[in-house]
Design a protein around this motif. Structure first.
Motif, mmCIF file in Angstrom:
data_model
loop_
_atom_site.group_PDB
_atom_site.id
_atom_site.type_symbol
_atom_site.label_atom_id
_atom_site.label_comp_id
_atom_site.label_asym_id
_atom_site.label_seq_id
_atom_site.Cartn_x
_atom_site.Cartn_y
_atom_site.Cartn_z
ATOM 1 N N PHE A 133 0.861 -1.186 -0.236
ATOM 2 C CA PHE A 133 -0.032 -0.026 -0.051
ATOM 3 C C PHE A 133 0.921 1.189 0.046
ATOM 4 O O PHE A 133 1.969 1.374 0.762
ATOM 5 N N GLU A 134 0.476 2.348 -0.733
ATOM 6 C CA GLU A 134 0.989 3.646 -0.755
ATOM 7 C C GLU A 134 0.150 4.403 -0.006
ATOM 8 O O GLU A 134 -0.874 4.824 -0.113
ATOM 9 N N THR A 135 0.790 5.254 1.229
ATOM 10 C CA THR A 135 0.477 5.969 2.134
ATOM 11 C C THR A 135 0.928 7.395 2.284
ATOM 12 O O THR A 135 2.095 7.457 1.679
ATOM 13 N N ASN A 136 0.297 8.395 2.567
ATOM 14 C CA ASN A 136 1.184 9.858 2.639
ATOM 15 C C ASN A 136 2.000 9.927 4.048
ATOM 16 O O ASN A 136 2.595 10.685 4.198
ATOM 17 N N GLU A 137 1.941 8.855 4.750
ATOM 18 C CA GLU A 137 2.757 8.732 6.105
ATOM 19 C C GLU A 137 4.107 8.153 5.742
ATOM 20 O O GLU A 137 4.164 7.702 4.894
ATOM 21 N N ARG A 138 4.995 8.478 6.837
ATOM 22 C CA ARG A 138 6.195 7.757 6.648
ATOM 23 C C ARG A 138 6.486 6.291 7.179
ATOM 24 O O ARG A 138 6.673 5.990 8.210
ATOM 25 N N GLU A 139 5.778 5.388 6.462
ATOM 26 C CA GLU A 139 5.624 4.326 6.465
ATOM 27 C C GLU A 139 5.592 3.323 5.274
ATOM 28 O O GLU A 139 5.316 3.947 4.364
ATOM 29 N N LEU A 140 5.960 2.065 5.438
ATOM 30 C CA LEU A 140 5.500 1.105 4.333
ATOM 31 C C LEU A 140 4.490 -0.059 5.041
ATOM 32 O O LEU A 140 4.815 -0.577 5.719
ATOM 33 N N VAL A 141 3.641 -0.331 4.103
ATOM 34 C CA VAL A 141 2.398 -1.082 4.665
ATOM 35 C C VAL A 141 2.392 -2.343 3.682
ATOM 36 O O VAL A 141 2.337 -2.004 2.282
ATOM 37 N N MET A 142 2.640 -3.461 3.958
ATOM 38 C CA MET A 142 2.546 -4.796 3.363
ATOM 39 C C MET A 142 1.428 -5.635 4.003
ATOM 40 O O MET A 142 1.332 -5.813 5.098
ATOM 41 N N GLU A 143 0.556 -6.379 3.062
ATOM 42 C CA GLU A 143 -0.050 -7.468 3.511
ATOM 43 C C GLU A 143 0.254 -8.934 2.658
ATOM 44 O O GLU A 143 -0.152 -8.919 1.432
ATOM 45 N N PRO A 144 0.958 -9.610 3.195
ATOM 46 C CA PRO A 144 1.250 -10.925 2.913
ATOM 47 C C PRO A 144 0.296 -11.897 3.081
ATOM 48 O O PRO A 144 -0.130 -11.784 3.969
ATOM 49 N N ALA A 145 0.120 -12.863 2.254
ATOM 50 C CA ALA A 145 -0.860 -14.194 2.338
ATOM 51 C C ALA A 145 0.237 -15.256 2.662
ATOM 52 O O ALA A 145 0.735 -15.833 1.734
ATOM 53 N N LEU A 182 6.163 -1.082 8.439
ATOM 54 C CA LEU A 182 7.368 -0.556 8.993
ATOM 55 C C LEU A 182 7.280 0.818 9.073
ATOM 56 O O LEU A 182 7.130 1.921 7.874
ATOM 57 N N LYS A 183 7.291 1.295 10.461
ATOM 58 C CA LYS A 183 7.222 2.832 10.634
ATOM 59 C C LYS A 183 7.704 3.193 11.894
ATOM 60 O O LYS A 183 8.049 2.298 12.795
ATOM 61 N N PRO A 184 8.115 4.539 12.005
ATOM 62 C CA PRO A 184 8.450 5.489 11.009
ATOM 63 C C PRO A 184 9.508 5.167 10.137
ATOM 64 O O PRO A 184 10.676 4.616 10.530
ATOM 65 N N LEU A 185 9.514 5.612 8.993
ATOM 66 C CA LEU A 185 10.600 5.317 8.059
ATOM 67 C C LEU A 185 11.679 6.603 8.308
ATOM 68 O O LEU A 185 11.223 7.520 8.604
ATOM 69 N N VAL A 186 13.123 6.346 8.685
ATOM 70 C CA VAL A 186 14.020 7.262 9.235
ATOM 71 C C VAL A 186 15.326 6.895 8.431
ATOM 72 O O VAL A 186 15.482 5.750 7.615
ATOM 73 N N PRO A 187 16.048 8.019 8.401
ATOM 74 C CA PRO A 187 17.460 8.004 7.657
ATOM 75 C C PRO A 187 18.621 7.497 8.347
ATOM 76 O O PRO A 187 19.837 7.596 8.490
ATOM 77 N N THR A 188 18.201 6.239 9.198
ATOM 78 C CA THR A 188 19.249 5.414 10.045
ATOM 79 C C THR A 188 18.896 3.995 9.501
ATOM 80 O O THR A 188 17.869 3.574 9.506
ATOM 81 N N MET A 189 19.892 3.151 9.242
ATOM 82 C CA MET A 189 19.527 1.722 8.824
ATOM 83 C C MET A 189 19.155 1.016 9.963
ATOM 84 O O MET A 189 19.427 1.332 11.225
ATOM 85 N N PRO A 190 18.167 0.083 9.890
ATOM 86 C CA PRO A 190 17.373 -0.364 8.348
ATOM 87 C C PRO A 190 16.582 0.334 7.948
ATOM 88 O O PRO A 190 15.540 0.145 7.149
ATOM 89 N N CYS A 191 16.491 1.640 8.374
ATOM 90 C CA CYS A 191 15.481 2.794 7.581
ATOM 91 C C CYS A 191 14.061 2.766 8.152
ATOM 92 O O CYS A 191 13.225 3.194 7.744
ATOM 93 N N PHE A 192 13.949 1.844 9.030
ATOM 94 C CA PHE A 192 12.562 1.834 9.940
ATOM 95 C C PHE A 192 12.816 1.825 11.476
ATOM 96 O O PHE A 192 13.753 0.994 11.770
ATOM 97 N N ALA A 193 11.901 2.131 12.255
ATOM 98 C CA ALA A 193 12.174 2.012 13.683
ATOM 99 C C ALA A 193 11.320 1.356 14.362
ATOM 100 O O ALA A 193 11.820 0.476 15.232
ATOM 101 N N ASN A 194 10.133 0.820 13.722
ATOM 102 C CA ASN A 194 9.213 0.022 14.323
ATOM 103 C C ASN A 194 8.853 -1.276 13.278
ATOM 104 O O ASN A 194 8.524 -0.727 12.108
#
Length: 545
Positions: A133-145, A182-194
């Motif tokens: 999913f594409e959102t306006n927030e600093r996050e990456l959203v996935m739904e795997p089966a 994966l959120k929030p996306l940050v400029p520190t490896m691995p580029c997400f905090a939670n």
């Protein structure tokens, strides 16, 4: 004769029934059919309609739905990494379960509970499709089966009254549809905090449970009860909007600090300042700033030819950390030519202020705040200030930080709506995230102009790109909510060299601020006017004092 026959029949029934149940139970668990034939396989093209309908639940989602992507590469990655993932996951299971086991020691005559064996087997789970999913927030959203028909070997040994009982989990099967964020996306490896995991529907879980050598899940009625109970408990913990939050990065490295209040500073007067002019006077003015703040400093007007100036001027500064920030006060002597001489400086910790209570402070001016023995320095005068720290009424936008371990949370819609319209002074925060498909006729070096109430602020310029990412925040301190007003955002391009017509507009947008005041926050993309395909991503927040 009838009596004896009835008696013998009753005794035979009493003996034969338990004996028959025991023999049947033994053969059911310990006798296997060795004449197992290979299953008959046929290509899909040869199957009839009924057979195809039976197979539909087993067909991967990437075949049935265009929203799901085929991820064979990810399944190959999981397969190669599974021996290592197995050990890592088992370590997490052990560390999570052992404190729970400890709570039952001493209850129900339980003396100990421990893992005798713990492995997830050599069959990894399979992802039958992945939706992103594409959102306006600093996050990456996935739904795997996810489907997993595994062969784990998990044995728990329980000691009850000095009797050891082994419980073995076998033949585990799990069908689940989680949402992984994966959120929030940050400029520190691995580029997400939670990593935040929620179940979008109740999972399908099937397993066997061996106790004393027999599978107790084969007992009629117990299987359905246990399956439904497990589904219900898992759903109560992790079914959306509830979630499991796994921290990845430390909060101190990724936290995005947002303003939490306003510092009202009234510069009243200064007394007995240093003489800097030939006539024994000075032309003083004051600069104000907060530590850790990159915003422009605030300045008073210049008072000519005086050592005891009176300003009575008020300023507002946004506060992010009231317990650690310092107010920096610098008094300068204005000069027409050359640099302005500093008459004195001082700092004041904001933690000494009580929220919403004005406080007058008289500060001795120093040559330098780093001097360890200021009493040996020349007297530089004093300055009188009135300070008031006003925290915002509510602060729902700040990053909540990370917990020491895993946590289960409710997903909360990021909105602070209320029936009554917010009143009073506040802070308008404008964050320009980026833009897409902005194109000039002569050059593409985009930057942003933000115009509100006659005040214009600019972002940095991004060179040679049609998809700039600024990620810059701008602040406007207002005396009243902008209910009926608009903010004008203009995307410009500027030629880097010297030439005529060096600036060019790439599009603009006017945003109504009424919804921002009522909702507290708006985060969305806007199509640029006078642009073919340009889109700009803007986040607006309103904080009321």
């Amino acid at each position: 004769m009838g009596f004896w026959s009835s008696l013998l029949g009753f005794i035979g029934f009493g003996i034969g029934l338990p004996f028959g149940l025991f023999v049947g139970f033994y053969f059911f668990f310990y006798c296997k059919n060795e004449d197992v034939e290979d299953p008959i396989t046929s290509p899909l093209s040869e199957l009839d309609t009924v057979a195809l309908e039976d197979l539909m639940p087993e067909i991967p989602l990437w075949v049935k739905s265009p929203d799901y992507d085929r991820v064979d590469w990810l399944n190959k990655f999981i397969s190669d990494m599974w021996p290592f993932l197995d050990k890592a996951i088992c370590t997490i299971i052990r560390s999570t379960a052992e404190p729970i086991f400890a709570e039952y020691i001493g209850k129900f005559k339980i003396e100990s509970i421990e893992f005798e064996n713990l492995t997830l087997g050599n069959l990894p789970p399979t992802i039958h499709g992945l939706k992103v999913f594409e959102t306006n927030e600093r996050e990456l959203v996935m739904e795997p089966a996810i489907r997993w028909a595994g062969n784990p070997n998990i044995i728990i040994q329980v000691t009850i009254s000095s009797v050891q009982v082994s419980v073995q989990l076998v033949d585990l099967r799990v069908f689940a549809a989680p949402r992984i964020t994966l959120k929030p996306l940050v400029p520190t490896m691995p580029c997400f905090a939670n990593i935040v995991v929620s179940l979008m529907e109740k999972p399908d879980i099937d397993f066997g449970l061996n106790v004393l050598g027999g599978d107790i899940m084969s007992i009629p009625g117990l299987y359905r009860y246990v399956q439904e109970r497990i589904k219900r408990e898992v759903a109560n913990m992790y079914l959306w909007p509830k979630s499991l939050e796994i921290p990845v990065l430390d909060a101190s490295t990724v936290v995005v600090k947002k303003p939490v209040g306003i510092l009202h500073v009234k510069v009243i007067r200064a007394m007995k300042l240093l003489k800097m002019d030939l006539l024994g006077l000075s032309d003083p003015y004051v600069k104000l700033s907060l530590s850790g703040d990159k915003l422009p400093v605030r300045k008073t007007t210049v008072k000519k030819k005086t050592l005891n100036p009176e300003w009575n001027e008020e300023f507002k500064l946004s506060v992010k950390e009231p317990q650690s920030q310092m107010l920096h006060i610098n008094v300068f002597d204005w000069d027409k030519v050359g640099t302005h001489d500093r008459l004195g400086t001082q700092i004041f910790p904001l933690k000494h202020l009580t929220p919403n209570e004005p406080k007058e402070v008289t500060l001795d001016l120093l040559k330098d705040t780093s001097i360890s023995e200021p009493h040996k320095e020349k007297h530089r005068g004093q300055i009188l200030l009135e300070l008031t720290y006003a925290p915002f009424r509510e602060d729902q936008d700040g990053f909540s930080g990370l917990l020491n371990g895993y946590s289960r949370k409710y997903s909360v819609i990021d909105r602070s709506s209320s029936i009554e319209s917010p009143k009073g002074a506040g802070l308008l925060l404008v964050t320009v995230q980026g833009a897409q498909d902005v194109e000039g006729s002569r050059h593409n070096n985009p930057y942003v102009q933000i115009i509100f109430r006659g005040e214009m602020k600019k972002s940095k310029m991004m060179r040679r790109t049609r998809n700039p990412m600024w990620n810059e925040e701008f602040q406007f301190l207002l005396e009243e909510p902008p209910f009926q007003e608009k903010i004008h955002i203009n995307v410009m391009s500027k030629r880097t060299g010297i030439s005529f017509n060096s600036k060019e507009s790439l599009g603009h947008v006017d945003i109504n601020l009424g919804d921002v005041v009522h909702n507290g926050r708006i985060n969305q993309k806007y199509h640029l006017i006078d642009s073919k395909n340009g889109v700009i991503h803007v986040e607006l927040r309103w904080k009321t004092i």
